[in-house]
Structure formats: C-alpha cells, structure tokens
Write a protein that holds these residues in place. Structure first.
Motif, PDB file in Angstrom:
ATOM      1  N   ASP A   1       0.882  -1.027   0.209  1.00 19.95           N
ATOM      2  CA  ASP A   1      -0.195  -0.079  -0.417  1.00 19.95           C
ATOM      3  C   ASP A   1       0.871   1.050  -0.458  1.00 19.95           C
ATOM      4  OD1 ASP A   1      -2.249   1.680  -0.277  1.00 19.95           O
ATOM      5  OD2 ASP A   1      -2.697   0.860   2.227  1.00 19.95           O
ATOM      6  N   PRO A   2       0.363   1.983  -1.339  1.00 21.90           N
ATOM      7  CA  PRO A   2       1.113   2.923  -1.609  1.00 21.90           C
ATOM      8  C   PRO A   2       1.379   4.278  -0.153  1.00 21.90           C
ATOM      9  CG  PRO A   2      -0.304   3.188  -2.887  1.00 21.90           C
ATOM     10  CD  PRO A   2       0.342   2.072  -2.362  1.00 21.90           C
ATOM     11  N   ASN A   3       0.304   4.117   0.566  1.00 21.82           N
ATOM     12  CA  ASN A   3      -0.328   5.419   1.869  1.00 21.82           C
ATOM     13  C   ASN A   3      -0.028   4.405   2.770  1.00 21.82           C
ATOM     14  OD1 ASN A   3      -0.917   7.043  -0.042  1.00 21.82           O
ATOM     15  ND2 ASN A   3      -3.053   5.637  -0.604  1.00 21.82           N
ATOM     16  N   TYR A   4       0.495   4.061   2.884  1.00 20.61           N
ATOM     17  CA  TYR A   4       1.418   3.593   4.672  1.00 20.61           C
ATOM     18  C   TYR A   4       2.428   3.365   5.057  1.00 20.61           C
ATOM     19  CZ  TYR A   4       0.999  -0.878   8.012  1.00 20.61           C
ATOM     20  OH  TYR A   4       1.044  -0.678   9.654  1.00 20.61           O
ATOM     21  N   GLY A   5       2.459   4.615   5.917  1.00 21.86           N
ATOM     22  CA  GLY A   5       3.814   5.170   6.208  1.00 21.86           C
ATOM     23  C   GLY A   5       4.637   4.079   6.768  1.00 21.86           C
ATOM     24  N   TYR A   6       4.871   3.035   7.782  1.00 20.20           N
ATOM     25  CA  TYR A   6       5.790   2.336   8.794  1.00 20.20           C
ATOM     26  C   TYR A   6       6.023   1.008   7.825  1.00 20.20           C
ATOM     27  CZ  TYR A   6       2.548   3.882  12.551  1.00 20.20           C
ATOM     28  OH  TYR A   6       2.489   4.497  13.940  1.00 20.20           O
ATOM     29  N   ALA A   7       5.294   1.040   6.419  1.00 17.47           N
ATOM     30  CA  ALA A   7       6.246   0.337   5.570  1.00 17.47           C
ATOM     31  C   ALA A   7       7.091   1.275   5.096  1.00 17.47           C
ATOM     32  CB  ALA A   7       5.098  -0.312   3.969  1.00 17.47           C
ATOM     33  N   TYR A   8       6.965   2.269   4.788  1.00 16.99           N
ATOM     34  CA  TYR A   8       8.229   2.769   4.280  1.00 16.99           C
ATOM     35  C   TYR A   8       9.407   2.638   5.178  1.00 16.99           C
ATOM     36  CZ  TYR A   8       5.627   4.441   0.278  1.00 16.99           C
ATOM     37  OH  TYR A   8       4.822   4.970  -1.192  1.00 16.99           O
ATOM     38  N   VAL A   9       8.689   3.344   6.793  1.00 10.13           N
ATOM     39  CA  VAL A   9       9.767   3.027   7.547  1.00 10.13           C
ATOM     40  C   VAL A   9      10.121   1.938   7.968  1.00 10.13           C
ATOM     41  CG1 VAL A   9       9.625   3.393  10.426  1.00 10.13           C
ATOM     42  CG2 VAL A   9       8.162   4.424   9.251  1.00 10.13           C
ATOM     43  N   LYS A  10      10.351   1.057   8.132  1.00 11.12           N
ATOM     44  CA  LYS A  10      10.778  -0.006   7.928  1.00 11.12           C
ATOM     45  C   LYS A  10      11.562  -0.638   6.824  1.00 11.12           C
ATOM     46  CE  LYS A  10       7.865  -2.780  10.695  1.00 11.12           C
ATOM     47  NZ  LYS A  10       7.147  -4.402  10.845  1.00 11.12           N
ATOM     48  N   ARG A  11      11.288  -0.641   5.230  1.00 13.35           N
ATOM     49  CA  ARG A  11      12.444  -0.904   4.477  1.00 13.35           C
ATOM     50  C   ARG A  11      12.618   0.401   4.772  1.00 13.35           C
ATOM     51  NH1 ARG A  11      10.511   0.478  -1.038  1.00 13.35           N
ATOM     52  NH2 ARG A  11      10.017   2.475  -0.775  1.00 13.35           N
ATOM     53  N   GLY A  12      13.106   1.703   5.002  1.00 14.66           N
ATOM     54  CA  GLY A  12      14.376   3.059   5.407  1.00 14.66           C
ATOM     55  C   GLY A  12      14.899   1.597   6.450  1.00 14.66           C
ATOM     56  N   TYR A  13      14.952   1.646   7.525  1.00 17.12           N
ATOM     57  CA  TYR A  13      15.777   0.639   7.942  1.00 17.12           C
ATOM     58  C   TYR A  13      16.195  -0.257   8.074  1.00 17.12           C
ATOM     59  CZ  TYR A  13      13.911   2.980  12.024  1.00 17.12           C
ATOM     60  OH  TYR A  13      14.089   4.052  13.264  1.00 17.12           O
ATOM     61  N   VAL A  14      15.672  -0.929   6.678  1.00 15.14           N
ATOM     62  CA  VAL A  14      16.438  -1.918   5.675  1.00 15.14           C
ATOM     63  C   VAL A  14      17.475  -1.285   4.990  1.00 15.14           C
ATOM     64  CG1 VAL A  14      16.426  -4.136   4.262  1.00 15.14           C
ATOM     65  CG2 VAL A  14      14.542  -4.056   5.710  1.00 15.14           C
ATOM     66  N   ARG A  15      16.984  -0.244   4.552  1.00 16.13           N
ATOM     67  CA  ARG A  15      18.153   0.088   3.523  1.00 16.13           C
ATOM     68  C   ARG A  15      18.859   0.465   4.014  1.00 16.13           C
ATOM     69  NH1 ARG A  15      14.052   2.529  -1.301  1.00 16.13           N
ATOM     70  NH2 ARG A  15      13.930   0.637  -2.002  1.00 16.13           N
ATOM     71  N   LYS A  16      19.493   0.869   5.313  1.00 12.29           N
ATOM     72  CA  LYS A  16      20.186   2.170   6.076  1.00 12.29           C
ATOM     73  C   LYS A  16      21.144   0.906   6.394  1.00 12.29           C
ATOM     74  CE  LYS A  16      20.538   4.445  10.528  1.00 12.29           C
ATOM     75  NZ  LYS A  16      20.252   4.739  11.749  1.00 12.29           N
ATOM     76  N   GLU A  17      20.780  -0.257   7.150  1.00 12.15           N
ATOM     77  CA  GLU A  17      21.411  -1.455   7.491  1.00 12.15           C
ATOM     78  C   GLU A  17      22.585  -1.982   5.933  1.00 12.15           C
ATOM     79  OE1 GLU A  17      22.231  -2.882  10.162  1.00 12.15           O
ATOM     80  OE2 GLU A  17      20.757  -0.835  10.708  1.00 12.15           O
ATOM     81  N   LYS A  18      22.118  -1.894   5.120  1.00 11.26           N
ATOM     82  CA  LYS A  18      22.366  -2.365   4.145  1.00 11.26           C
ATOM     83  C   LYS A  18      23.225  -1.362   3.272  1.00 11.26           C
ATOM     84  CE  LYS A  18      20.021  -4.364   0.861  1.00 11.26           C
ATOM     85  NZ  LYS A  18      18.653  -5.042  -0.217  1.00 11.26           N
ATOM     86  N   GLY A  19      23.448  -0.265   3.824  1.00 14.83           N
ATOM     87  CA  GLY A  19      23.983   0.345   3.166  1.00 14.83           C
ATOM     88  C   GLY A  19      23.302   1.840   2.218  1.00 14.83           C
ATOM     89  N   GLU A  20      22.350   1.466   1.863  1.00 17.72           N
ATOM     90  CA  GLU A  20      21.491   2.392   0.928  1.00 17.72           C
ATOM     91  C   GLU A  20      20.961   3.523   1.544  1.00 17.72           C
ATOM     92  OE1 GLU A  20      18.149  -0.500  -0.336  1.00 17.72           O
ATOM     93  OE2 GLU A  20      20.164  -1.869  -1.656  1.00 17.72           O
ATOM     94  N   LYS A  21      21.698   4.998   1.741  1.00 16.12           N
ATOM     95  CA  LYS A  21      21.104   5.730   2.760  1.00 16.12           C
ATOM     96  C   LYS A  21      21.132   6.763   1.468  1.00 16.12           C
ATOM     97  CE  LYS A  21      25.987   5.221   4.993  1.00 16.12           C
ATOM     98  NZ  LYS A  21      26.682   5.220   4.815  1.00 16.12           N
TER      99      LYS A  21
END
Length: 69
Positions: A1-21
């Motif tokens: 769902d493109p309007n679900y903010g928590y999905a972006y938060v979780k994906r943001g943390y995953v990307r941060k851990e992978k170095g995709e700042k």
C-alpha cells in the motif's frame, strides 16, 4: 500500500542497514509526509532524527580526507 507509512519506515531501516543511505533517506521522508497527513505526530520526531543522521554522514570520503576534530 503506497499510503502506509510504517512500510516506508521498515524499508528505510532495512536500506540503512544495507548501506543504501540515499534510498533510506527517501523512505524516511516519505513516511514523515504520510504521518503528517494521517496526523500520527508521535512517530515524526524519531524519523526526523534518522533523516538528520543520514544527511550528516560522510559520503564515500577517504579516511585521510575526513576531519576528526
């Protein structure tokens, strides 16, 4: 769902851990805008801190070019 903010938060943390700042930063900013729209203001300060930290991190700078003081 493109309007679900928590999905972006979780994906943001995953990307941060992978170095995709850059991608993590975009996800956190999108989540902040969605939380503003949904009036979920308690989540925003934490995400703003994450955004500031990602923006301040050095970008592929050689160790001898970094200032330590």
């Amino acid at each position: 769902d493109p309007n679900y903010g928590y999905a972006y938060v979780k994906r943001g943390y995953v990307r941060k851990e992978k170095g995709e700042k850059k991608e993590a930063l975009a996800d956190f900013q999108k989540a902040i805008s969605l939380f503003y729209k949904e009036s979920l203001l308690e989540e925003i300060p934490t995400l703003q801190t994450e955004v500031r930290m990602l923006q301040k991190e050095p970008k592929n700078t050689s160790w001898w070019q970094m200032r330590v003081f």
